[in-house]
Motif scaffolding. Sequence first.
Motif, PDB file in Angstrom:
ATOM      1  N   ASP A   4       4.079  -2.330   4.116  1.00  0.00           N
ATOM      2  CA  ASP A   4       5.392  -2.966   4.013  1.00  0.00           C
ATOM      3  C   ASP A   4       5.589  -3.909   5.189  1.00  0.00           C
TER       4      ASP A   4
ATOM      5  N   ASP B  68       5.137   1.129  -7.743  1.00  0.00           N
ATOM      6  CA  ASP B  68       5.486   1.044  -6.331  1.00  0.00           C
ATOM      7  C   ASP B  68       6.991   1.181  -6.116  1.00  0.00           C
TER       8      ASP B  68
ATOM      9  N   ASP C  81       5.324   4.246  -0.631  1.00  0.00           N
ATOM     10  CA  ASP C  81       4.328   3.536  -1.434  1.00  0.00           C
ATOM     11  C   ASP C  81       2.961   4.227  -1.390  1.00  0.00           C
TER      12      ASP C  81
ATOM     13  N   GLY D 289      -0.212   2.584   1.674  1.00  0.00           N
ATOM     14  CA  GLY D 289       1.066   1.882   1.595  1.00  0.00           C
ATOM     15  C   GLY D 289       1.148   0.785   2.630  1.00  0.00           C
TER      16      GLY D 289
END
Length: 229
Positions: free
Chosen positions: A80, A128, A118, A78
Motif C-alpha cells: 500500500d 483486495d 491485503d 500486501g
Amino acid sequence: MAYSFTISSISIPFTKSSSLLFPSSSFSSSSSSHFPFKHHHALPISLSVSASATSTTAIETDKPQFSSKLLPFRVGHGFDLHRLEPGYPLIIGGINIPHDRGCEAHSDGDVLLHCVVDAILGALGLPDIGQIFPDSDPKWKGCDSSVFIHESVRLMHEAGYDIGNLDATLILQRPKLSPHKDTIKANLATLLGVDPSIVNIKAKTHEKVDSLGENRSIAAHTVVLLMRK
C-alpha cells in the motif's frame, strides 16, 4: 464448465533390435521379461481420457467467500502507498505518530493495516481491500482501519487458517519510526489476536529518492504465512 479429450491410435515404431521391458509378473507363462518386436511393426494404443470441472460461483465483493483449495499453508503479499499531506494525522498500525503531515485517504489512511489486510486476503485468494471496502462507499469514510483487520481475520478463521508469522516493511523518509516500532508491533499483534513474537516490523528510508524519499508519501509491504488449524 466441463471438458474432455481423447487420445487414440498412437503408433510406436520399433526396429528389429527394439524391445519393451515388462515386469516378469505380467507374463506368467514366459520366463523372459523381454518381448521382441519385428522391425517396423507398430503398437497401436487407444487411450480415452475424460475430465470435468464445475465452475465455481464468482466471489461477491460485498460478501467474500473463501472457496480455494485447502492447503497446509498459504502465503500472501500486501502493498500500500499513500500521499502525505499537511492537516492529516499519521496513523501507522493503529498508532498516531507525531508528524507535520499524514495520509490522505478515504478511511484513516493506515498504510500498514491496509497492506496487512491485503496480504491476508491475498493468501486466501480473495479480492483486495479496495474491492471489499471500496472508497466509493461513504460508510468507509474516515473509518478506523482496525475494522478492516477484524474482517480479514474473521475470513481467515472461517477458511480454517491461523497466522504462522507476519513480516512487514514500512518505507518513509520521515519521521523516524525506531521509537514507535515496539508499540506498533504490539498493537498489530493485538488486532490480529496473535503473539507479538510472530509479528515483525521493519522500517526503511528511501534514500531521499522520489516521492517516498521526499516525504511526500509513505508505503508498506507485508508478507504473511497462513497455516491450517
